[in-house]
Structures are given as C-alpha cells and as structure tokens.
Design a protein around this motif. Structure first.
Motif, PDB file in Angstrom:
ATOM      1  N   UNK A  89      12.192   4.868 -14.040  1.00 30.94           N
ATOM      2  CA  UNK A  89      13.392   4.914 -13.210  1.00 30.94           C
ATOM      3  C   UNK A  89      13.066   5.081 -11.720  1.00 30.94           C
ATOM      4  N   UNK A  90      12.133   4.269 -11.266  1.00 35.78           N
ATOM      5  CA  UNK A  90      11.712   4.287  -9.868  1.00 35.78           C
ATOM      6  C   UNK A  90      12.418   3.150  -9.144  1.00 35.78           C
ATOM      7  N   UNK A  91      13.196   3.526  -8.121  1.00 37.31           N
ATOM      8  CA  UNK A  91      13.907   2.540  -7.315  1.00 37.31           C
ATOM      9  C   UNK A  91      13.583   2.754  -5.846  1.00 37.31           C
ATOM     10  N   UNK A  92      13.634   1.702  -5.089  1.00 38.54           N
ATOM     11  CA  UNK A  92      13.501   1.770  -3.629  1.00 38.54           C
ATOM     12  C   UNK A  92      12.256   2.517  -3.172  1.00 38.54           C
ATOM     13  N   UNK A  93      11.163   2.325  -3.876  1.00 34.56           N
ATOM     14  CA  UNK A  93       9.891   2.897  -3.445  1.00 34.56           C
ATOM     15  C   UNK A  93       8.962   1.738  -3.108  1.00 34.56           C
ATOM     16  N   UNK A  94       8.306   1.819  -1.971  1.00 33.51           N
ATOM     17  CA  UNK A  94       7.391   0.730  -1.639  1.00 33.51           C
ATOM     18  C   UNK A  94       6.279   0.617  -2.688  1.00 33.51           C
ATOM     19  N   UNK A  95       5.981  -0.618  -3.062  1.00 34.71           N
ATOM     20  CA  UNK A  95       4.948  -0.898  -4.062  1.00 34.71           C
ATOM     21  C   UNK A  95       4.030  -1.987  -3.529  1.00 34.71           C
ATOM     22  N   UNK A  96       2.817  -2.000  -4.060  1.00 38.73           N
ATOM     23  CA  UNK A  96       1.910  -3.090  -3.744  1.00 38.73           C
ATOM     24  C   UNK A  96       0.923  -3.276  -4.894  1.00 38.73           C
ATOM     25  N   UNK A  97       0.224  -4.396  -4.842  1.00 45.50           N
ATOM     26  CA  UNK A  97      -0.772  -4.729  -5.849  1.00 45.50           C
ATOM     27  C   UNK A  97      -2.132  -4.811  -5.178  1.00 45.50           C
ATOM     28  N   UNK A  98      -3.083  -4.030  -5.684  1.00 47.40           N
ATOM     29  CA  UNK A  98      -4.450  -4.057  -5.191  1.00 47.40           C
ATOM     30  C   UNK A  98      -5.360  -4.603  -6.286  1.00 47.40           C
ATOM     31  N   UNK A  99      -6.479  -5.136  -5.882  1.00 48.15           N
ATOM     32  CA  UNK A  99      -7.504  -5.586  -6.813  1.00 48.15           C
ATOM     33  C   UNK A  99      -8.806  -4.913  -6.424  1.00 48.15           C
ATOM     34  N   UNK A 100      -9.520  -4.388  -7.432  1.00 41.32           N
ATOM     35  CA  UNK A 100     -10.842  -3.806  -7.221  1.00 41.32           C
ATOM     36  C   UNK A 100     -11.817  -4.562  -8.102  1.00 41.32           C
ATOM     37  N   UNK A 101     -12.877  -5.073  -7.471  1.00 38.25           N
ATOM     38  CA  UNK A 101     -13.925  -5.775  -8.200  1.00 38.25           C
ATOM     39  C   UNK A 101     -15.182  -4.925  -8.183  1.00 38.25           C
ATOM     40  N   UNK A 102     -15.723  -4.669  -9.359  1.00 37.25           N
ATOM     41  CA  UNK A 102     -17.011  -3.986  -9.490  1.00 37.25           C
ATOM     42  C   UNK A 102     -18.015  -5.077  -9.843  1.00 37.25           C
ATOM     43  N   UNK A 103     -19.010  -5.251  -8.996  1.00 35.94           N
ATOM     44  CA  UNK A 103     -20.007  -6.288  -9.245  1.00 35.94           C
ATOM     45  C   UNK A 103     -21.359  -5.635  -9.476  1.00 35.94           C
TER      46      UNK A 103
END
Length: 128
Positions: A89-103
């Motif tokens: 029930x999370x509304x109006x919260x800034x969100x983003x998508x990150x990617x982490x690569x372990x090589x």
C-alpha cells in the motif's frame, strides 16, 4: 546445476547488498518472491524506493549491467514493482530501478558496476 546457479546468484546478491549498504542504502527486502517472480533487492536510498536487479557474470563477454536487463526483463521488473507497491500500500513515493552487475573476472576493486536509475517507467505502469 540449479543448486550451483542459485548459490552463485545468492553470493552475487550478498555482494550487491554489501556494496549498496556501504553507500548508505537501507535494504528493505532480499529475494522478494511472488507468483510473478522475484525482486532481488528492495532498498531505500534517501527516501527513494529502489528496486534492484542483480546480475552476476563470470566474464565480461556478454556485456555490462545494462545489457543484462533486456526489454522483457524490464517489463517483468515493472510488474513486480507495481505488485510490491500494491501489496505494501505504497502510494506517491518516488521509485527507481537500479542494476548491479557483479563480474567475477574484473580487476580487483572493479568487480561491481552499479547503475542508478537504469531505466525509466512509462506513464502509470507503477500505479495501482
């Protein structure tokens, strides 16, 4: 083969989690599963809810973190994030998508590639 692959994935997620914590992220969830799939990490970065996809590669042969998350994977991550937001029930919260690569074959100190805000979400895809 599946057990080994899962172990490698778990180790990579642990490395990514430690890396993000060292940069001030607060980890909220790890391996958040649903019928749709799994979110590797869910974190808070100074009030922004971050959905983190972790990829671990033995070599750089197949490209970096961005190449590891194709359009199909991005669409799935968006659906999983929308489900997560609805369930909590999370509304109006800034969100983003990150990617982490372990090589694994990277030179010492360069094994982790973190891309904040790796891709944008169109329209109301995260609304519930």
């Amino acid at each position: 083969m599946g057990d080994r692959r899962r172990l490698v994935g778990d180790e990579g997620e642990g490395q990514a989690e430690a890396f993000l914590r060292s940069r001030g992220f607060r980890i909220i969830g790890r391996n958040v599963r649903s019928a749709l799939g799994e979110l590797d990490l869910v974190a808070d970065d100074q009030g922004v809810l971050v959905f983190v996809e972790v990829k671990r590669r033995r070599t750089g042969t197949f490209g970096g973190a961005i190449e590891a998350v194709d359009a199909r994977k991005r669409a799935k991550l968006i659906r999983l994030a929308a489900q997560y937001l609805a369930q909590h029930r999370i509304e109006d919260r800034p969100c983003r998508f990150d990617v982490v690569l372990i090589q694994d074959d990277a030179v010492p100190g360069a094994a982790v590639q973190h891309i904040a805000n790796a891709f944008d979400v169109e329209g109301d895809d995260l609304r519930w």
